[in-house]
Design a protein around this motif. Sequence first.
Motif, PDB file in Angstrom:
ATOM      1  N   VAL A  22       0.829  -1.205   0.000  1.00 52.35           N
ATOM      2  CA  VAL A  22       0.000   0.000   0.000  1.00 52.35           C
ATOM      3  C   VAL A  22       0.864   1.255   0.000  1.00 52.35           C
ATOM      4  N   PHE A  23       2.042   1.192   0.624  1.00 53.45           N
ATOM      5  CA  PHE A  23       2.927   2.348   0.646  1.00 53.45           C
ATOM      6  C   PHE A  23       3.434   2.676  -0.757  1.00 53.45           C
ATOM      7  N   LEU A  24       3.766   1.655  -1.528  1.00 51.94           N
ATOM      8  CA  LEU A  24       4.337   1.871  -2.860  1.00 51.94           C
ATOM      9  C   LEU A  24       3.288   2.057  -3.945  1.00 51.94           C
ATOM     10  N   LEU A  25       2.119   1.424  -3.793  1.00 56.20           N
ATOM     11  CA  LEU A  25       1.189   1.315  -4.919  1.00 56.20           C
ATOM     12  C   LEU A  25      -0.147   2.004  -4.716  1.00 56.20           C
ATOM     13  N   ALA A  26      -0.472   2.470  -3.503  1.00 60.72           N
ATOM     14  CA  ALA A  26      -1.800   3.043  -3.269  1.00 60.72           C
ATOM     15  C   ALA A  26      -1.853   4.548  -3.475  1.00 60.72           C
ATOM     16  N   THR A  27      -0.746   5.169  -3.838  1.00 55.03           N
ATOM     17  CA  THR A  27      -0.736   6.615  -4.033  1.00 55.03           C
ATOM     18  C   THR A  27      -1.421   6.980  -5.353  1.00 55.03           C
ATOM     19  N   ALA A  45      -5.439  19.851   4.442  1.00 48.06           N
ATOM     20  CA  ALA A  45      -6.780  19.318   4.703  1.00 48.06           C
ATOM     21  C   ALA A  45      -7.285  18.531   3.494  1.00 48.06           C
ATOM     22  N   HIS A  46      -6.987  19.035   2.291  1.00 48.58           N
ATOM     23  CA  HIS A  46      -7.372  18.314   1.079  1.00 48.58           C
ATOM     24  C   HIS A  46      -6.617  16.985   0.970  1.00 48.58           C
ATOM     25  N   ILE A  47      -5.324  17.004   1.300  1.00 52.32           N
ATOM     26  CA  ILE A  47      -4.530  15.770   1.261  1.00 52.32           C
ATOM     27  C   ILE A  47      -5.090  14.758   2.258  1.00 52.32           C
ATOM     28  N   LEU A  48      -5.384  15.221   3.473  1.00 53.24           N
ATOM     29  CA  LEU A  48      -5.932  14.323   4.490  1.00 53.24           C
ATOM     30  C   LEU A  48      -7.247  13.715   4.035  1.00 53.24           C
ATOM     31  N   ALA A  49      -8.112  14.542   3.443  1.00 57.11           N
ATOM     32  CA  ALA A  49      -9.394  14.019   2.979  1.00 57.11           C
ATOM     33  C   ALA A  49      -9.192  12.944   1.920  1.00 57.11           C
ATOM     34  N   THR A  50      -8.213  13.144   1.038  1.00 57.99           N
ATOM     35  CA  THR A  50      -7.937  12.149   0.000  1.00 57.99           C
ATOM     36  C   THR A  50      -7.402  10.860   0.597  1.00 57.99           C
ATOM     37  N   VAL A  51      -6.468  10.986   1.529  1.00 53.83           N
ATOM     38  CA  VAL A  51      -5.840   9.799   2.125  1.00 53.83           C
ATOM     39  C   VAL A  51      -6.836   9.024   2.978  1.00 53.83           C
ATOM     40  N   LEU A  52      -7.613   9.736   3.777  1.00 52.98           N
ATOM     41  CA  LEU A  52      -8.541   9.063   4.684  1.00 52.98           C
ATOM     42  C   LEU A  52      -9.683   8.376   3.949  1.00 52.98           C
ATOM     43  N   THR A  53      -9.967   8.803   2.736  1.00 47.97           N
ATOM     44  CA  THR A  53     -11.045   8.172   1.958  1.00 47.97           C
ATOM     45  C   THR A  53     -10.506   7.196   0.913  1.00 47.97           C
ATOM     46  N   SER A  54      -9.210   6.910   0.943  1.00 48.26           N
ATOM     47  CA  SER A  54      -8.617   5.925   0.029  1.00 48.26           C
ATOM     48  C   SER A  54      -8.633   4.566   0.730  1.00 48.26           C
ATOM     49  N   TRP A  55      -9.618   3.747   0.413  1.00 46.85           N
ATOM     50  CA  TRP A  55      -9.830   2.525   1.188  1.00 46.85           C
ATOM     51  C   TRP A  55      -8.723   1.484   1.062  1.00 46.85           C
ATOM     52  N   PRO A  56      -7.881   1.476  -0.005  1.00 46.21           N
ATOM     53  CA  PRO A  56      -6.788   0.486  -0.003  1.00 46.21           C
ATOM     54  C   PRO A  56      -5.851   0.587   1.193  1.00 46.21           C
ATOM     55  N   TYR A  57      -5.783   1.767   1.839  1.00 42.66           N
ATOM     56  CA  TYR A  57      -4.942   1.868   3.022  1.00 42.66           C
ATOM     57  C   TYR A  57      -5.458   1.006   4.170  1.00 42.66           C
ATOM     58  N   LEU A  58      -6.698   0.540   4.065  1.00 44.69           N
ATOM     59  CA  LEU A  58      -7.227  -0.373   5.076  1.00 44.69           C
ATOM     60  C   LEU A  58      -6.479  -1.703   5.075  1.00 44.69           C
ATOM     61  N   ASP A  98       6.385  11.256   2.310  1.00 44.49           N
ATOM     62  CA  ASP A  98       7.224  11.753   3.395  1.00 44.49           C
ATOM     63  C   ASP A  98       6.622  11.410   4.757  1.00 44.49           C
ATOM     64  N   PHE A  99       5.285  11.490   4.857  1.00 46.70           N
ATOM     65  CA  PHE A  99       4.632  11.226   6.139  1.00 46.70           C
ATOM     66  C   PHE A  99       3.650  10.052   6.095  1.00 46.70           C
ATOM     67  N   LEU A 100       3.433   9.451   4.924  1.00 47.68           N
ATOM     68  CA  LEU A 100       2.467   8.359   4.831  1.00 47.68           C
ATOM     69  C   LEU A 100       2.941   7.092   5.537  1.00 47.68           C
ATOM     70  N   LEU A 101       4.241   6.870   5.644  1.00 47.90           N
ATOM     71  CA  LEU A 101       4.708   5.682   6.352  1.00 47.90           C
ATOM     72  C   LEU A 101       4.323   5.756   7.826  1.00 47.90           C
ATOM     73  N   LEU A 102       4.370   6.941   8.408  1.00 45.94           N
ATOM     74  CA  LEU A 102       3.912   7.122   9.779  1.00 45.94           C
ATOM     75  C   LEU A 102       2.413   6.847   9.879  1.00 45.94           C
ATOM     76  N   TYR A 103       1.652   7.290   8.892  1.00 44.01           N
ATOM     77  CA  TYR A 103       0.215   7.021   8.849  1.00 44.01           C
ATOM     78  C   TYR A 103      -0.056   5.519   8.805  1.00 44.01           C
ATOM     79  N   LEU A 104       0.691   4.795   7.993  1.00 43.04           N
ATOM     80  CA  LEU A 104       0.492   3.353   7.893  1.00 43.04           C
ATOM     81  C   LEU A 104       0.872   2.643   9.183  1.00 43.04           C
ATOM     82  N   ALA A 105       1.910   3.131   9.856  1.00 39.75           N
ATOM     83  CA  ALA A 105       2.275   2.545  11.147  1.00 39.75           C
ATOM     84  C   ALA A 105       1.145   2.719  12.155  1.00 39.75           C
TER      85      ALA A 105
END
Length: 491
Positions: free
Chosen positions: A131-136, A275-288, A354-361
Amino acid sequence: MPPEPRTGHRTARWPPALALAPLGLLGAAVWFGRWVRPGADDWCFLPVVRDDGVSALVGKFYLADNGRVANGVLTGLYAGFGVAGHQWYALISTVLVLGVLWAVTVSALGRARLTAPRGVPLLVAAMVTAVFLLATPNTYKAFYWPASSVSHTVAPVLACAAAIPLLRARSRGARKAAVATVFVAGAVLGTLSEGVSVVVLVTLASALVAGHRILTGRRRTALRIWCAAGVLGTALGTLVLVLSPGSRARRESHGVRGVSLLAPDSLAGSLRAFAHILATVLTSWPYLGAVAAGLLLGLLVTGTDGRPRDVPPHPATLFGTGVVALLLSGWLCTLLAYPVFGAGVAKVSRTWNDFLLLYLALLVGAGALLGGALRARRRTGAAGGALACAAVCLALALPLVRLEDTMRARALAWDHQDRRLRSGAALGAHVLPYRPLPISGMREPFADHGRKVWPAKCVARYYRIDRITDADRALPPPRTQRSIRALPAQE
């Protein structure tokens, strides 16, 4: 790779083959990397390394481009192999990311005196890697384009790797080695990526502040010393970068020298963009997929004695500290890039890593806590987690296949044009036509209907000619084209 903890007797039936889904997805992504061809900034890196070596590129970065010394070293390493370096980069970076995350997972379990069935740590690492490499939103730039991956994808993983010596330290000497490692790693990261440096500084500072509520005694002291060393090393490296001639030149070229990041427009604009980035990331269900992997880990992990473990101490403090670090560092990364990209910074998705790996953790941790709470329904929860992982892998595979088709078409056209340009240069031509071959928003010469020439000079140097012209437009008068008549003007 460090050995995985032994399997407890209550979890021995766990099928390790479930890790094959994300591993198969990563294998396909690596195989598609054979279609990667240079473009954008690569045109300028390749001839410098070819003609003058890696040291010349490092000097160019420090003195003229951006000040990123460590970035220049890593870029020079793959650029030194030419096109082959771009094709093999996907394999090397995937192995690096997967290996580091696997080692961190195993080391963290060992530090917590926990054990998991064989294959579970690998599954967690593989799902997070996938998900880190391919869900962006732009997989090509985040994963396949080496110039971007080195700065925004590999850099946070290298920062994560600096925690392994601390997690595995069992003696005073090992703890001293861990402190030295994080200091050196921080100094290197400071000259590798400004965004990742911000995330590291915020995360380590947050751990320093919250450490007294999580640990006690000698362990708390060791954590504080380690975090302080990391902060000091990263700050020194960042200072070297910011004060470099290349960093000043970059700010001048973008017209942001003297622009204050604390100006109301910058603060408000970057906050809206984040805020726009957060909305995009939080609604991207592959990160589940990261939550599902954590769920399986929480359901199946046991103590080294084979007994189930309760929720770790102070979970709210741990999770809350992580969330604060994520929000603050993510906004600061956006603020740092805002003077260059303006409101469009929200669309520069390659910098999100830059910060998505922390989000995934954090997602893995949340899944693990959920798994610990659902131990009474272990079988049902494990089946649901495995199904979620498979669904995420399938969801990521479909756009990856479509991207592979685009990459293959560009690679065939690129190879054809490469042969034509090399043949023309060998025949003595000084000016040759070039057709732009953009992919996934990558910059190419004569883009935007021919109005953007960049990086035409670098392409000409790569093929050892004076200049290139737009193949989709009329060619200059024949007198400027030596030996060009023998070559087709179009592909």
